[in-house]
Write an enzyme that holds these catalytic residues in place. Structure first.
Site, mmCIF file in Angstrom:
data_model
loop_
_atom_site.group_PDB
_atom_site.id
_atom_site.type_symbol
_atom_site.label_atom_id
_atom_site.label_comp_id
_atom_site.label_asym_id
_atom_site.label_seq_id
_atom_site.Cartn_x
_atom_site.Cartn_y
_atom_site.Cartn_z
ATOM 1 N N SER A 12 -6.494 -2.829 1.801
ATOM 2 C CA SER A 12 -5.033 -3.869 2.084
ATOM 3 C C SER A 12 -4.434 -3.135 3.262
ATOM 4 O O SER A 12 -3.976 -4.046 4.076
ATOM 5 C CB SER A 12 -4.428 -4.205 0.732
ATOM 6 O OG SER A 12 -3.862 -2.829 0.270
ATOM 7 N N TRP A 13 -4.029 -2.170 3.302
ATOM 8 C CA TRP A 13 -3.144 -1.355 4.186
ATOM 9 C C TRP A 13 -3.633 -1.168 5.593
ATOM 10 O O TRP A 13 -3.350 -1.363 6.471
ATOM 11 C CB TRP A 13 -2.554 0.004 3.642
ATOM 12 C CG TRP A 13 -1.692 0.502 4.416
ATOM 13 C CD1 TRP A 13 -1.445 1.865 4.887
ATOM 14 C CD2 TRP A 13 -0.188 -0.109 5.126
ATOM 15 N NE1 TRP A 13 -0.233 2.150 5.449
ATOM 16 C CE2 TRP A 13 0.595 0.783 5.704
ATOM 17 C CE3 TRP A 13 0.254 -1.475 5.056
ATOM 18 C CZ2 TRP A 13 1.595 0.666 6.277
ATOM 19 C CZ3 TRP A 13 1.424 -1.719 5.563
ATOM 20 C CH2 TRP A 13 2.182 -0.613 6.190
ATOM 21 N N ARG A 33 -16.835 -0.162 5.405
ATOM 22 C CA ARG A 33 -18.152 0.166 4.716
ATOM 23 C C ARG A 33 -18.635 -1.109 4.236
ATOM 24 O O ARG A 33 -20.168 -1.138 4.212
ATOM 25 C CB ARG A 33 -17.894 1.306 3.534
ATOM 26 C CG ARG A 33 -17.466 2.682 4.172
ATOM 27 C CD ARG A 33 -17.610 3.720 3.056
ATOM 28 N NE ARG A 33 -16.767 3.191 1.671
ATOM 29 C CZ ARG A 33 -16.596 3.552 0.521
ATOM 30 N NH1 ARG A 33 -17.309 4.925 0.330
ATOM 31 N NH2 ARG A 33 -15.931 3.302 -0.395
ATOM 32 N N ALA A 138 1.592 -3.754 1.991
ATOM 33 C CA ALA A 138 0.644 -4.396 2.822
ATOM 34 C C ALA A 138 0.931 -6.018 2.782
ATOM 35 O O ALA A 138 0.725 -6.480 3.750
ATOM 36 C CB ALA A 138 -0.836 -4.022 2.654
ATOM 37 N N LYS A 189 6.375 10.691 -4.597
ATOM 38 C CA LYS A 189 7.121 9.438 -5.086
ATOM 39 C C LYS A 189 5.979 8.589 -6.030
ATOM 40 O O LYS A 189 6.308 7.609 -6.812
ATOM 41 C CB LYS A 189 7.562 8.532 -3.952
ATOM 42 C CG LYS A 189 6.687 8.085 -2.879
ATOM 43 C CD LYS A 189 6.087 6.701 -3.199
ATOM 44 C CE LYS A 189 5.068 6.505 -2.212
ATOM 45 N NZ LYS A 189 4.286 5.335 -2.430
#
Length: 343
Positions: A12-13, A33, A138, A189
């Site tokens: 996603s990112w 991949r 994202a 975090k």
């Protein structure tokens, strides 16, 4: 004039960053991949796994062959989980020049070596490493919602080069030379976000979450300060900003995972439910094992309780109770001076 940029990792990112760069007019090669993802992007301009509803920019081309994806790359963005980085670095070492800027986007700590992503990249021989980190889901970047992030590097020119490439009318980039603080804050975090999710899964309230975020920031500050980073970095985007969004949003895989744990799921069941990499799990174990093996007396109660819940079968209610019943202390130990009290 456009630059040729390679993004490694079509999660996603990675997909969101690749599309952002393409929207900015850069020539972007995205390595995946999964050949089905490559075909989906090249034939339909969509990543069917993560963003089936979003049409990707035409400047973006997907590749299933890493060597082909890296041809003429002027900048390489690595967007894979921390635990997969070593494997990626081995594959690209002989394929690109060591002077090429490498942008690291993962937020974690390698379990065995206790190294950050930028440390591993530099040890692989790459001289110019920039860390991109902040409160950036994202999904919202794909929606072009206003977002701010940090480009962190010791080399000012490299940090500003990344800033220029990624900056847009909905994606604001700040620079910061405190690479260590940005990376460690971004890693820790995730552990606090798992704890936040556990509390939500236990049906605790806003008071609990506010206390957890605040004390979590204190724990993060103690941790980065021990490692020689700047506490001030943690009041910025890669610290407080990322902590707040990760502890409160349903886009956060770490929080969603924690919710499942709080509801009584096992570690494997919660992972299966989220079905994405949850960096906070391995980061909690990495920090706990580091503290134990190095015999370091660093007060990190939230991280230690998260580890006990995830890996030792501790009841989450008991973990919270122990946090609440710890010995009395000042809120800000480092700033308390007895002369401030009316005695």
């Amino acid at each position: 004039m456009s630059s040729t940029i390679t993004v490694i990792g079509a999660g996603s990112w990675g997909t969101a960053l690749a599309n952002l760069l393409a929207e900015n007019g850069e020539e972007v090669k995205l390595y995946a991949r999964d050949k089905a993802v490559v075909d989906s992007i090249n034939k339909q301009q969509r990543n069917f796994k993560y963003f089936p509803e979003h049409r990707l920019n035409n400047n973006l081309t997907a590749f299933n062959n890493l060597e082909s994806a890296l041809v003429e790359a002027e900048l390489v963005v690595i967007s894979v989980p921390t635990q997969a980085l070593t494997s990626v670095l081995k594959q690209i070492q002989s394929l690109i020049n060591s002077d090429v800027i490498i942008v690291s986007t993962a937020k974690g700590i390698e379990e065995e070596s206790f190294k950050t992503n930028s440390q591993m990249i530099k040890e692989a021989g790459f001289k110019n490493v920039v860390v991109l980190s902040g409160p950036t889901h994202a999904e919202e970047v794909m929606e072009q919602l206003p977002t701010a992030i940090v480009s962190a590097a010791k080399n000012k020119e490299a940090a500003e080069r990344v800033q220029d490439l990624f900056m847009s009318n909905y994606f604001r980039v700040y620079t910061n030379p405190d690479v260590r603080g940005v990376e460690l804050g971004g890693a820790l975090k995730n552990v606090i976000a798992v704890a936040s999710g556990i509390c939500d899964g236990l049906n605790f309230g806003d008071n609990t979450r506010a206390a957890l975020i605040t004390r979590g920031l204190n724990e993060m500050s103690r941790f980065v300060n021990y490692h020689g980073a700047k506490n001030l970095t943690l009041v910025g985007l890669s610290g407080m900003g990322d902590l707040v969004v990760t502890c409160t949003s349903m886009h956060s895989r770490n929080r969603r995972f924690g919710i499942e744990i709080g509801k009584g799921k096992t570690l494997s069941e919660a992972k299966e439910e989220v079905n994405q990499v949850v960096e906070g799990v391995k980061t909690a174990r990495a920090i706990y094992n580091w503290l134990d093996s190095e015999k370091i007396d660093l007060e990190m109660p939230i991280t230690k309780q998260v580890y006990q819940v995830l890996f030792k079968g501790k009841d989450p209610y008991q973990a919270v109770e122990e946090l609440m019943l710890r010995s009395k202390k000042h809120e800000m130990e480092s700033v308390v001076d007895n002369s401030l009290w009316n005695i």
